[in-house]
Design an enzyme around this catalytic site. Structure first.
Site, short mmCIF file in Angstrom:
data_model
loop_
_atom_site.label_atom_id
_atom_site.label_comp_id
_atom_site.label_asym_id
_atom_site.label_seq_id
_atom_site.Cartn_x
_atom_site.Cartn_y
_atom_site.Cartn_z
N HIS A 130 0.82 -1.21 0.00
CA HIS A 130 0.00 0.00 0.00
C HIS A 130 0.85 1.26 0.00
CE1 HIS A 130 0.63 1.20 4.23
NE2 HIS A 130 0.58 -0.09 4.54
N CYS A 155 3.30 -4.66 6.69
CA CYS A 155 2.94 -4.42 5.29
C CYS A 155 4.17 -4.02 4.47
CB CYS A 155 1.90 -3.32 5.19
SG CYS A 155 0.26 -3.79 5.80
#
Length: 310
Positions: free
Chosen positions: A250, A268
């Protein structure tokens, strides 16, 4: 083949025994027959229950071998399971086939025999693994051949889908770089920041899942209150899921200075907004993301997007 050959051999042998018995009783020998030669044995035979000798001069009818009994192809509750990918989908080379049954399966081996996977690329070796009594998955031993049509049938259900280009992403913690290839050719390289100490990103082959143009990432979804020292609730853009445990590629504009240099995320793969948008628009369901050289152990194969660890 060996089992079927043995079954046919036994059926022929049994038929031969029955036929021989029919011919023997067809001789109609009297109860006290004379020996065939002086001092020879008496050839009289005891009656065989259920078999009556035909009248003299009447030919013995042939005895047909018993009809083979075919093993059932599937359990009684095996009608119209749900199939993923669905008909017409285009997926990546790491996508497993997921079969969800309407009720628990008692005999898994019978269910597996009732599932057929065929491809336009010919035979593709693979295997089954069960997530529960009502869900079985099948994946190839290695990634699907790119640009292949796959048909899966299971009971009364069928799905034909397409495997698209081989888009393979590799995230290497040694270089803190993400490299994306399409059919073997490098198409993009992106600096990244992965999970920091205590939140190291697990190694393994992930599978691209759902994508969100924007979303809130909330630590309470995995048990850490938002107001805790390690808690957070952060708005992000261009989020592409790669694990059900909450790992995404992301946009993280706040960590651009760390990307390619050090790990500062909660697991992440942080990238720039430009790179996140490109990946969001390029990656497809079922594409593999290979994470390597981290201190995060191995991705759980039961994650739901971690099939390649099983």
């Amino acid at each position: 083949m060996g089992a079927r050959r043995s079954a046919r051999f036994l059926a022929r042998s049994a038929a031969g025994v029955l036929a021989a018995a029919a011919v023997t009783v067809g001789v109609a020998v009297p109860a006290s027959a004379a020996p065939l030669w002086p001092g020879g044995p008496d050839i009289s035979l005891p009656p065989i229950p259920g078999i009556t000798a035909p009248a003299p001069g009447v030919p013995t009818p042939p005895v047909a071998p018993p009809a083979p009994v075919e093993a059932p192809r599937g359990p009684a509750n095996f009608s119209a399971p749900a199939l993923n990918p669905s008909a017409g989908e285009v997926v990546g080379v790491a996508q497993p086939i997921i079969v969800r049954f309407a009720a628990p399966i008692d005999d898994r081996a019978v269910a597996e025999r009732a599932i057929d996977v065929t491809t336009s690329a010919g035979d593709v070796a693979g295997r089954f693994f069960w997530f529960s009594d009502s869900q079985v998955r099948w994946r190839p031993d290695v990634f699907w051949p790119a640009n292949t049509t796959v048909t899966v049938t299971a009971g009364d259900a069928s799905s034909t889908f397409t495997v698209g280009d081989a888009i393979v992403t590799t995230a290497d913690d040694d270089t803190k770089t993400i490299t994306v290839t399409r059919n073997g050719e490098v198409v993009r390289t992106m600096p990244t920041s992965m999970g920091k100490v205590g939140h190291e990103t697990p190694n393994g082959t992930y599978i691209v899942g759902e994508r969100f143009r924007d979303m809130y990432m909330d630590s309470s979804t995995y048990g850490v209150p938002v107001d805790a020292p390690e808690g957070y609730r952060t708005y992000v853009e261009y989020a592409t899921r790669m694990s059900n445990s909450g790992i995404f590629v992301h946009a993280a504009p706040w960590s651009v200075d760390s990307q390619g240099v050090e790990n500062v995320s909660h697991g992440c793969l942080n990238v720039s907004t430009e790179d996140a948008k490109w990946f969001f628009e390029t990656a497809q369901k079922g594409d593999p993301v290979v994470v390597q050289n981290t201190d995060g152990g191995i991705l759980n194969g039961r994650d739901g997007l971690g099939d390649w660890q099983l």
